[in-house]
Motif scaffolding. Structure first.
Motif, PDB file in Angstrom:
ATOM      1  N   PRO A 206     -10.211 -72.561  49.238  1.00  0.00           N
ATOM      2  CA  PRO A 206      -9.925 -71.399  48.394  1.00  0.00           C
ATOM      3  C   PRO A 206      -9.975 -71.673  46.890  1.00  0.00           C
ATOM      4  CG  PRO A 206      -8.335 -71.563  50.187  1.00  0.00           C
ATOM      5  CD  PRO A 206      -9.119 -72.833  50.195  1.00  0.00           C
ATOM      6  N   PHE A 207      -9.864 -72.915  46.477  1.00  0.00           N
ATOM      7  CA  PHE A 207      -9.894 -73.234  45.049  1.00  0.00           C
ATOM      8  C   PHE A 207     -11.249 -72.882  44.436  1.00  0.00           C
ATOM      9  CE2 PHE A 207     -10.727 -76.438  41.639  1.00  0.00           C
ATOM     10  CZ  PHE A 207      -9.793 -75.974  40.729  1.00  0.00           C
ATOM     11  N   PHE A 208     -12.329 -73.175  45.151  1.00  0.00           N
ATOM     12  CA  PHE A 208     -13.659 -72.958  44.594  1.00  0.00           C
ATOM     13  C   PHE A 208     -14.022 -71.471  44.475  1.00  0.00           C
ATOM     14  CE2 PHE A 208     -13.935 -77.275  46.512  1.00  0.00           C
ATOM     15  CZ  PHE A 208     -13.998 -77.962  45.312  1.00  0.00           C
ATOM     16  N   PRO A 209     -13.719 -70.628  45.476  1.00  0.00           N
ATOM     17  CA  PRO A 209     -13.966 -69.195  45.291  1.00  0.00           C
ATOM     18  C   PRO A 209     -13.187 -68.584  44.127  1.00  0.00           C
ATOM     19  CG  PRO A 209     -13.728 -69.680  47.615  1.00  0.00           C
ATOM     20  CD  PRO A 209     -13.358 -70.933  46.878  1.00  0.00           C
ATOM     21  N   GLU A 210     -11.988 -69.138  43.828  1.00  0.00           N
ATOM     22  CA  GLU A 210     -11.224 -68.644  42.683  1.00  0.00           C
ATOM     23  C   GLU A 210     -11.974 -68.894  41.377  1.00  0.00           C
ATOM     24  OE1 GLU A 210      -7.763 -67.168  42.047  1.00  0.00           O
ATOM     25  OE2 GLU A 210      -8.780 -66.366  43.793  1.00  0.00           O
ATOM     26  N   ILE A 211     -12.553 -70.082  41.255  1.00  0.00           N
ATOM     27  CA  ILE A 211     -13.358 -70.391  40.069  1.00  0.00           C
ATOM     28  C   ILE A 211     -14.592 -69.498  40.042  1.00  0.00           C
ATOM     29  CG2 ILE A 211     -14.877 -72.126  39.030  1.00  0.00           C
ATOM     30  CD1 ILE A 211     -12.858 -74.236  39.703  1.00  0.00           C
ATOM     31  N   LEU A 212     -15.233 -69.368  41.192  1.00  0.00           N
ATOM     32  CA  LEU A 212     -16.446 -68.546  41.275  1.00  0.00           C
ATOM     33  C   LEU A 212     -16.164 -67.094  40.906  1.00  0.00           C
ATOM     34  CD1 LEU A 212     -19.437 -68.317  42.057  1.00  0.00           C
ATOM     35  CD2 LEU A 212     -18.704 -67.935  44.413  1.00  0.00           C
ATOM     36  N   ALA A 213     -15.015 -66.576  41.344  1.00  0.00           N
ATOM     37  CA  ALA A 213     -14.660 -65.187  41.040  1.00  0.00           C
ATOM     38  C   ALA A 213     -14.524 -64.976  39.527  1.00  0.00           C
ATOM     39  CB  ALA A 213     -13.362 -64.814  41.748  1.00  0.00           C
ATOM     40  N   GLY A 214     -13.829 -65.898  38.869  1.00  0.00           N
ATOM     41  CA  GLY A 214     -13.683 -65.791  37.421  1.00  0.00           C
ATOM     42  C   GLY A 214     -15.015 -65.907  36.716  1.00  0.00           C
ATOM     43  N   PHE A 215     -15.869 -66.796  37.218  1.00  0.00           N
ATOM     44  CA  PHE A 215     -17.194 -66.986  36.630  1.00  0.00           C
ATOM     45  C   PHE A 215     -18.053 -65.736  36.811  1.00  0.00           C
ATOM     46  CE2 PHE A 215     -21.658 -68.078  37.044  1.00  0.00           C
ATOM     47  CZ  PHE A 215     -21.886 -68.822  35.903  1.00  0.00           C
ATOM     48  N   ASP A 216     -18.089 -65.230  38.038  1.00  0.00           N
ATOM     49  CA  ASP A 216     -18.982 -64.105  38.350  1.00  0.00           C
ATOM     50  C   ASP A 216     -18.611 -62.849  37.566  1.00  0.00           C
ATOM     51  OD1 ASP A 216     -21.192 -63.027  39.998  1.00  0.00           O
ATOM     52  OD2 ASP A 216     -19.614 -61.751  40.822  1.00  0.00           O
ATOM     53  N   ARG A 217     -17.308 -62.594  37.436  1.00  0.00           N
ATOM     54  CA  ARG A 217     -16.874 -61.409  36.680  1.00  0.00           C
ATOM     55  C   ARG A 217     -17.388 -61.458  35.244  1.00  0.00           C
ATOM     56  NH1 ARG A 217     -12.150 -61.402  39.731  1.00  0.00           N
ATOM     57  NH2 ARG A 217     -11.161 -62.924  38.350  1.00  0.00           N
ATOM     58  N   GLU A 218     -17.244 -62.637  34.631  1.00  0.00           N
ATOM     59  CA  GLU A 218     -17.664 -62.771  33.240  1.00  0.00           C
ATOM     60  C   GLU A 218     -19.187 -62.786  33.131  1.00  0.00           C
ATOM     61  OE1 GLU A 218     -16.672 -62.988  29.191  1.00  0.00           O
ATOM     62  OE2 GLU A 218     -15.404 -62.665  30.960  1.00  0.00           O
ATOM     63  N   ALA A 219     -19.857 -63.460  34.067  1.00  0.00           N
ATOM     64  CA  ALA A 219     -21.321 -63.559  34.018  1.00  0.00           C
ATOM     65  C   ALA A 219     -21.976 -62.198  34.194  1.00  0.00           C
ATOM     66  CB  ALA A 219     -21.806 -64.529  35.100  1.00  0.00           C
ATOM     67  N   ARG A 220     -21.417 -61.358  35.077  1.00  0.00           N
ATOM     68  CA  ARG A 220     -21.986 -60.023  35.300  1.00  0.00           C
ATOM     69  C   ARG A 220     -21.918 -59.168  34.050  1.00  0.00           C
ATOM     70  NH1 ARG A 220     -19.026 -57.308  38.684  1.00  0.00           N
ATOM     71  NH2 ARG A 220     -17.703 -58.937  39.583  1.00  0.00           N
ATOM     72  N   LYS A 221     -20.863 -59.349  33.263  1.00  0.00           N
ATOM     73  CA  LYS A 221     -20.746 -58.595  32.005  1.00  0.00           C
ATOM     74  C   LYS A 221     -21.910 -58.906  31.061  1.00  0.00           C
ATOM     75  CE  LYS A 221     -15.654 -58.659  31.958  1.00  0.00           C
ATOM     76  NZ  LYS A 221     -14.465 -59.195  31.232  1.00  0.00           N
ATOM     77  N   MET A 222     -22.439 -60.130  31.196  1.00  0.00           N
ATOM     78  CA  MET A 222     -23.526 -60.565  30.316  1.00  0.00           C
ATOM     79  C   MET A 222     -24.891 -60.411  30.974  1.00  0.00           C
ATOM     80  SD  MET A 222     -21.655 -63.867  28.537  1.00  0.00           S
ATOM     81  CE  MET A 222     -20.972 -64.552  30.054  1.00  0.00           C
ATOM     82  N   GLY A 223     -24.912 -59.756  32.143  1.00  0.00           N
ATOM     83  CA  GLY A 223     -26.185 -59.427  32.784  1.00  0.00           C
ATOM     84  C   GLY A 223     -26.762 -60.485  33.699  1.00  0.00           C
ATOM     85  N   TYR A 224     -25.935 -61.468  34.122  1.00  0.00           N
ATOM     86  CA  TYR A 224     -26.438 -62.528  34.977  1.00  0.00           C
ATOM     87  C   TYR A 224     -26.145 -62.250  36.454  1.00  0.00           C
ATOM     88  CZ  TYR A 224     -26.883 -65.328  30.708  1.00  0.00           C
ATOM     89  OH  TYR A 224     -27.218 -65.792  29.463  1.00  0.00           O
ATOM     90  N   THR A 225     -27.013 -62.774  37.303  1.00  0.00           N
ATOM     91  CA  THR A 225     -26.817 -62.750  38.753  1.00  0.00           C
ATOM     92  C   THR A 225     -26.763 -64.195  39.243  1.00  0.00           C
ATOM     93  OG1 THR A 225     -28.067 -60.689  38.959  1.00  0.00           O
ATOM     94  CG2 THR A 225     -27.778 -61.994  40.960  1.00  0.00           C
ATOM     95  N   CYS A 226     -25.890 -64.468  40.225  1.00  0.00           N
ATOM     96  CA  CYS A 226     -25.688 -65.847  40.681  1.00  0.00           C
ATOM     97  C   CYS A 226     -26.392 -66.152  41.998  1.00  0.00           C
ATOM     98  CB  CYS A 226     -24.196 -66.130  40.862  1.00  0.00           C
ATOM     99  SG  CYS A 226     -23.275 -66.206  39.331  1.00  0.00           S
ATOM    100  N   PHE A 227     -26.973 -67.345  42.071  1.00  0.00           N
ATOM    101  CA  PHE A 227     -27.368 -67.946  43.339  1.00  0.00           C
ATOM    102  C   PHE A 227     -26.243 -68.884  43.734  1.00  0.00           C
ATOM    103  CE2 PHE A 227     -31.947 -67.261  42.116  1.00  0.00           C
ATOM    104  CZ  PHE A 227     -32.305 -66.527  43.231  1.00  0.00           C
ATOM    105  N   LEU A 228     -25.592 -68.617  44.851  1.00  0.00           N
ATOM    106  CA  LEU A 228     -24.503 -69.477  45.313  1.00  0.00           C
ATOM    107  C   LEU A 228     -25.050 -70.521  46.272  1.00  0.00           C
ATOM    108  CD1 LEU A 228     -21.521 -70.219  45.530  1.00  0.00           C
ATOM    109  CD2 LEU A 228     -21.291 -68.475  47.314  1.00  0.00           C
ATOM    110  N   CYS A 229     -24.803 -71.791  45.970  1.00  0.00           N
ATOM    111  CA  CYS A 229     -25.312 -72.898  46.783  1.00  0.00           C
ATOM    112  C   CYS A 229     -24.139 -73.724  47.296  1.00  0.00           C
ATOM    113  CB  CYS A 229     -26.244 -73.778  45.943  1.00  0.00           C
ATOM    114  SG  CYS A 229     -27.597 -72.870  45.156  1.00  0.00           S
ATOM    115  N   ASP A 230     -23.810 -73.594  48.580  1.00  0.00           N
ATOM    116  CA  ASP A 230     -22.689 -74.309  49.197  1.00  0.00           C
ATOM    117  C   ASP A 230     -23.246 -75.552  49.882  1.00  0.00           C
ATOM    118  OD1 ASP A 230     -20.317 -75.043  50.331  1.00  0.00           O
ATOM    119  OD2 ASP A 230     -20.302 -73.481  51.859  1.00  0.00           O
ATOM    120  N   THR A 231     -22.766 -76.735  49.494  1.00  0.00           N
ATOM    121  CA  THR A 231     -23.385 -77.970  49.963  1.00  0.00           C
ATOM    122  C   THR A 231     -22.731 -78.586  51.196  1.00  0.00           C
ATOM    123  OG1 THR A 231     -22.042 -79.323  48.454  1.00  0.00           O
ATOM    124  CG2 THR A 231     -24.180 -78.536  47.644  1.00  0.00           C
TER     125      THR A 231
END
Length: 350
Positions: A74-99
């Motif tokens: 759950p720690f990593f999705p929390e970081i991803l959620a904060g990142f995605d919210r801010e990135a979307r405001k700037m017009g970015y789309t994410c490719f999520l790569c789970d290793t």
């Protein structure tokens, strides 16, 4: 049926392709009458601009690659959620790569990271974020380091929490050592002197930094560190249960346990419950990370917050600056915070 192109829209609207482009990208003023005519045709034909063609013109794709080690933690999705919210405001789309998808496949983690780096380069992403994996190795193989450095020559690469020694890549990182010091000092201030530490992997830099914080706080307070109360080899709930069970079955057991993450702490809570040991009346347990589950456990878990959401937001902000050519510090440091809940209290009087 032949797909509608920007040229078809321009021809039917009796305007230039450049005018249609200005309406699509909102890059320059267009008369309201003309804009309305073009917009109506776009709606009529359900026209979708070709992202690849647009990227060739604008030299950017609006896509960011995000490589993380385990989406089930759950720690990593929390970081991803904060990142995605801010990135979307700037017009970015994410490719999520789970290793990593299971403990059994951990050995293939670095191979998957390498594969994803190659794929993201092929997709012509504007930037790459990496967390965990090879970044958490205290002594990563030179080949693993070189792969990331080569990628960084082509697009901005931003690392979260981990590091690749000898490189000059940008990082957003919480102070792992300080977080552990906060946890141990909290227990000491409550009156604990017999403190165990469980979880983590000794070959990982995050574990090493947290253990350094543990040792520093214990040493600064003149307390003895007992080797039999230090168990390592995993970050999971299951391993936390096993480690705590072993410590609690020793002839002399600690009054408090510091856990290398919250999942380990949840496992320790279960072990204490199975052993009939009341938390926090007879045993204090403290976690690390402050995942959402920490406030839902019974009792609620005292832990160290690495401010995952804030790290994610700051990462998006920093990466955008790198993509747009702005100067940023090599390291953005995030100060952890102690979150006191219900699993820590003064030691039980014998």
């Amino acid at each position: 049926m032949k797909p509608v192109t920007v040229y078809d829209i321009a021809k039917e609207a009796n305007v230039s392709v450049a005018t249609v482009s200005r309406v699509l990208n909102n890059t320059a003023p267009v008369k309201k009458e003309t804009r309305d005519r073009i917009t109506a045709l776009i709606d009529k034909h359900q026209f979708q601009p070709n992202a690849l063609a647009r990227s060739l013109i604008r030299k950017e794709t609006g896509m960011i690659g995000f490589i993380l080690p385990d989406i089930t933690n759950p720690f990593f999705p929390e970081i991803l959620a904060g990142f995605d919210r801010e990135a979307r405001k700037m017009g970015y789309t994410c490719f999520l790569c789970d290793t990593v998808s299971s403990d059994e496949e951990t050995a293939r983690q670095y191979e998957r990271e390498s594969q994803y780096l190659g794929i993201l380069m092929e997709k012509q992403v504007d930037g790459i974020v990496m967390i965990g994996g090879r970044l958490d190795l205290s002594k990563p193989d030179a080949v693993l380091v070189r792969e990331v450095e080569e990628a960084a020559k082509r697009v901005p690469v931003l690392m979260i929490n981990g590091n690749l020694p000898g490189t000059k890549l940008h990082r957003v990182a919480a102070d792992q050592k300080l977080g552990a010091e906060l946890a141990v000092q909290h227990l000491i201030d409550l009156g604990h002197r017999d403190i165990a530490v469980i979880g983590g992997f000794l070959h990982m830099s995050n574990t090493q930094q947290r253990l350094l914080g543990f040792r520093t706080a214990m040493r600064d307070n003149g307390l003895t560190i007992r080797k039999e109360w230090m168990l390592h080899g995993g970050f999971s709930v299951n391993m936390g249960y096993k480690f705590a069970e072993k410590v609690l079955n020793l002839p002399s057991r600690p009054t408090a346990i510091v856990c290398m993450n919250d999942l380990v702490a949840i496992g320790a809570l279960k072990a204490a419950d199975r052993a009939g040991i009341a938390v926090p009346a007879e045993l204090s347990i403290i976690g690390y990370d402050d995942i959402p589950f920490a406030s839902y456990s019974i009792p609620e878990l005292t832990t160290v917050s690495l401010k995952a959401n804030e790290i994610g937001r700051l990462t998006a902000e920093t990466l955008h600056k790198l993509i747009t050519g702005k100067k940023v510090p090599r390291l953005h440091s995030v100060v952890p915070e102690l979150v006191v809940r219900q699993t820590t209290a003064a030691p039980h009087l014998k």
